[in-house]
Design a protein around this motif. Structure first.
Motif, PDB file in Angstrom:
ATOM      1  N   MET A 153       0.838  -1.177   0.000  1.00 13.22           N
ATOM      2  CA  MET A 153       0.000   0.000   0.000  1.00 13.22           C
ATOM      3  C   MET A 153       0.887   1.246   0.000  1.00 13.22           C
ATOM      4  SD  MET A 153      -2.830  -1.452  -0.130  1.00 13.22           S
ATOM      5  CE  MET A 153      -4.284  -0.586   0.305  1.00 13.22           C
ATOM      6  N   ALA A 154       0.412   2.255  -0.698  1.00 17.99           N
ATOM      7  CA  ALA A 154       1.131   3.530  -0.763  1.00 17.99           C
ATOM      8  C   ALA A 154       0.438   4.525   0.166  1.00 17.99           C
ATOM      9  CB  ALA A 154       1.131   4.042  -2.193  1.00 17.99           C
ATOM     10  N   HIS A 155       1.224   5.319   0.844  1.00 20.59           N
ATOM     11  CA  HIS A 155       0.707   6.316   1.781  1.00 20.59           C
ATOM     12  C   HIS A 155       0.996   7.710   1.240  1.00 20.59           C
ATOM     13  CE1 HIS A 155       1.141   2.694   4.220  1.00 20.59           C
ATOM     14  NE2 HIS A 155       0.193   3.206   4.984  1.00 20.59           N
ATOM     15  N   PHE A 156       0.021   8.590   1.409  1.00 20.42           N
ATOM     16  CA  PHE A 156       0.152   9.959   0.928  1.00 20.42           C
ATOM     17  C   PHE A 156      -0.237  10.929   2.029  1.00 20.42           C
ATOM     18  CE2 PHE A 156      -0.076   7.467  -2.851  1.00 20.42           C
ATOM     19  CZ  PHE A 156       0.725   8.125  -3.775  1.00 20.42           C
ATOM     20  N   ALA A 157       0.555  12.008   2.141  1.00 21.56           N
ATOM     21  CA  ALA A 157       0.321  13.041   3.148  1.00 21.56           C
ATOM     22  C   ALA A 157      -0.215  14.291   2.453  1.00 21.56           C
ATOM     23  CB  ALA A 157       1.618  13.364   3.869  1.00 21.56           C
ATOM     24  N   LYS A 158      -1.331  14.798   2.977  1.00 19.91           N
ATOM     25  CA  LYS A 158      -1.911  16.043   2.468  1.00 19.91           C
ATOM     26  C   LYS A 158      -1.235  17.205   3.185  1.00 19.91           C
ATOM     27  CE  LYS A 158      -6.222  18.649   2.364  1.00 19.91           C
ATOM     28  NZ  LYS A 158      -7.626  18.619   2.789  1.00 19.91           N
ATOM     29  N   LEU A 159      -0.710  18.148   2.401  1.00 14.48           N
ATOM     30  CA  LEU A 159      -0.020  19.301   2.963  1.00 14.48           C
ATOM     31  C   LEU A 159      -0.933  20.515   2.972  1.00 14.48           C
ATOM     32  CD1 LEU A 159       3.457  18.960   1.200  1.00 14.48           C
ATOM     33  CD2 LEU A 159       2.650  17.900   3.317  1.00 14.48           C
ATOM     34  N   GLY A 160      -0.925  21.223   4.089  1.00 15.11           N
ATOM     35  CA  GLY A 160      -1.691  22.453   4.218  1.00 15.11           C
ATOM     36  C   GLY A 160      -0.763  23.652   4.251  1.00 15.11           C
ATOM     37  N   VAL A 161      -1.221  24.704   4.881  1.00 21.45           N
ATOM     38  CA  VAL A 161      -0.449  25.940   5.006  1.00 21.45           C
ATOM     39  C   VAL A 161       0.882  25.660   5.688  1.00 21.45           C
ATOM     40  CG1 VAL A 161      -0.431  28.248   6.039  1.00 21.45           C
ATOM     41  CG2 VAL A 161      -2.555  27.331   5.079  1.00 21.45           C
ATOM     42  N   GLY A 162       1.961  26.193   5.118  1.00 26.05           N
ATOM     43  CA  GLY A 162       3.286  25.992   5.694  1.00 26.05           C
ATOM     44  C   GLY A 162       3.810  24.584   5.497  1.00 26.05           C
ATOM     45  N   ASN A 163       3.211  23.838   4.569  1.00 28.44           N
ATOM     46  CA  ASN A 163       3.587  22.444   4.305  1.00 28.44           C
ATOM     47  C   ASN A 163       3.429  21.548   5.530  1.00 28.44           C
ATOM     48  OD1 ASN A 163       4.099  22.723   1.580  1.00 28.44           O
ATOM     49  ND2 ASN A 163       6.269  23.157   1.867  1.00 28.44           N
ATOM     50  N   ILE A 164       2.432  21.862   6.349  1.00 27.39           N
ATOM     51  CA  ILE A 164       2.129  21.043   7.524  1.00 27.39           C
ATOM     52  C   ILE A 164       1.186  19.916   7.109  1.00 27.39           C
ATOM     53  CG2 ILE A 164       1.141  21.022   9.862  1.00 27.39           C
ATOM     54  CD1 ILE A 164       3.742  22.662   9.601  1.00 27.39           C
ATOM     55  N   VAL A 165       1.501  18.696   7.546  1.00 32.16           N
ATOM     56  CA  VAL A 165       0.690  17.531   7.200  1.00 32.16           C
ATOM     57  C   VAL A 165      -0.648  17.607   7.939  1.00 32.16           C
ATOM     58  CG1 VAL A 165       0.525  15.010   7.289  1.00 32.16           C
ATOM     59  CG2 VAL A 165       2.720  16.111   6.762  1.00 32.16           C
ATOM     60  N   GLU A 166      -1.735  17.532   7.158  1.00 26.27           N
ATOM     61  CA  GLU A 166      -3.087  17.588   7.712  1.00 26.27           C
ATOM     62  C   GLU A 166      -3.764  16.226   7.751  1.00 26.27           C
ATOM     63  OE1 GLU A 166      -5.123  20.378   5.186  1.00 26.27           O
ATOM     64  OE2 GLU A 166      -4.287  22.105   6.249  1.00 26.27           O
ATOM     65  N   GLN A 167      -3.322  15.333   6.886  1.00 26.48           N
ATOM     66  CA  GLN A 167      -3.990  14.034   6.755  1.00 26.48           C
ATOM     67  C   GLN A 167      -3.021  13.073   6.081  1.00 26.48           C
ATOM     68  OE1 GLN A 167      -7.360  14.316   4.103  1.00 26.48           O
ATOM     69  NE2 GLN A 167      -8.188  12.340   4.700  1.00 26.48           N
ATOM     70  N   VAL A 168      -3.116  11.792   6.422  1.00 32.93           N
ATOM     71  CA  VAL A 168      -2.347  10.744   5.749  1.00 32.93           C
ATOM     72  C   VAL A 168      -3.340   9.658   5.348  1.00 32.93           C
ATOM     73  CG1 VAL A 168      -0.478   9.058   5.939  1.00 32.93           C
ATOM     74  CG2 VAL A 168      -0.287  11.260   7.116  1.00 32.93           C
ATOM     75  N   ILE A 169      -3.306   9.286   4.070  1.00 37.48           N
ATOM     76  CA  ILE A 169      -4.230   8.256   3.580  1.00 37.48           C
ATOM     77  C   ILE A 169      -3.459   7.168   2.841  1.00 37.48           C
ATOM     78  CG2 ILE A 169      -6.152   9.882   3.419  1.00 37.48           C
ATOM     79  CD1 ILE A 169      -5.800   9.836   0.385  1.00 37.48           C
ATOM     80  N   VAL A 170      -4.151   6.064   2.599  1.00 37.73           N
ATOM     81  CA  VAL A 170      -3.568   4.905   1.932  1.00 37.73           C
ATOM     82  C   VAL A 170      -4.238   4.727   0.575  1.00 37.73           C
ATOM     83  CG1 VAL A 170      -3.219   2.409   2.094  1.00 37.73           C
ATOM     84  CG2 VAL A 170      -3.172   3.804   4.161  1.00 37.73           C
ATOM     85  N   VAL A 171      -3.423   4.416  -0.418  1.00 35.59           N
ATOM     86  CA  VAL A 171      -3.908   4.141  -1.768  1.00 35.59           C
ATOM     87  C   VAL A 171      -3.283   2.818  -2.218  1.00 35.59           C
ATOM     88  CG1 VAL A 171      -3.940   4.952  -4.166  1.00 35.59           C
ATOM     89  CG2 VAL A 171      -4.104   6.610  -2.302  1.00 35.59           C
ATOM     90  N   SER A 172      -4.065   2.020  -2.897  1.00 38.36           N
ATOM     91  CA  SER A 172      -3.572   0.738  -3.385  1.00 38.36           C
ATOM     92  C   SER A 172      -2.390   0.934  -4.331  1.00 38.36           C
ATOM     93  CB  SER A 172      -4.693   0.006  -4.124  1.00 38.36           C
ATOM     94  OG  SER A 172      -4.182  -1.124  -4.801  1.00 38.36           O
ATOM     95  N   ASN A 173      -1.423   0.039  -4.235  1.00 42.32           N
ATOM     96  CA  ASN A 173      -0.276   0.089  -5.140  1.00 42.32           C
ATOM     97  C   ASN A 173      -0.682  -0.098  -6.597  1.00 42.32           C
ATOM     98  OD1 ASN A 173       1.670   0.556  -3.150  1.00 42.32           O
ATOM     99  ND2 ASN A 173       1.995  -1.624  -2.802  1.00 42.32           N
ATOM    100  N   ASP A 174      -1.809  -0.770  -6.825  1.00 40.94           N
ATOM    101  CA  ASP A 174      -2.302  -0.943  -8.190  1.00 40.94           C
ATOM    102  C   ASP A 174      -2.688   0.398  -8.807  1.00 40.94           C
ATOM    103  OD1 ASP A 174      -2.009  -3.653  -7.802  1.00 40.94           O
ATOM    104  OD2 ASP A 174      -4.132  -4.010  -7.425  1.00 40.94           O
TER     105      ASP A 174
END
Length: 116
Positions: A1-22
């Motif tokens: 599984m691939a993980h992605f971090a959503k960046l907000g103001v100041g490049n601060i991580v607001e959320q981390v989600i998982v996406v299938s490698n496919d």
């Protein structure tokens, strides 16, 4: 599984989600999928539990540093220093390695024996 971090103001991580490698066959493919799914144009960066890239796994409140291409945790104490190799915070004096438990004392800049 691939993980992605959503960046907000100041490049601060607001959320981390998982996406299938496919789906996330590349970082950009994962970002495109997420933004299409949520109908947004948010900024996302891939992160890894294995620390294969970007130094540290992103957590909410971490900052993405573009120059270092790294996720960095919030600084725990004013006196702590960023290790440029690991992008982790280190106390100005190393914690004792005698097997006992210690807490950092920011006022005295010392490791105090933990009372359990």
């Amino acid at each position: 599984m691939a993980h992605f971090a959503k960046l907000g103001v100041g490049n601060i991580v607001e959320q981390v989600i998982v996406v299938s490698n496919d789906i996330a066959t590349t970082e950009q493919a994962g970002i495109d999928f997420i933004n299409k799914l949520y109908n947004t144009r948010d900024v996302w960066k891939q992160t890894s539990y294995n620390n294969n890239f970007r130094k540290n796994f992103a957590g909410i409140g971490y900052q993405y540093d573009q120059q270092r291409d790294a996720f960095i945790a919030p600084k725990p104490y004013n006196s702590w220093i960023l290790n440029e190799q690991t992008c982790l915070w280190n106390a100005p004096t190393p914690m004792p390695t005698d097997g006992k438990k210690y807490n950092w004392n920011e006022t005295n800049l010392t490791w105090d024996l933990k009372n359990d």
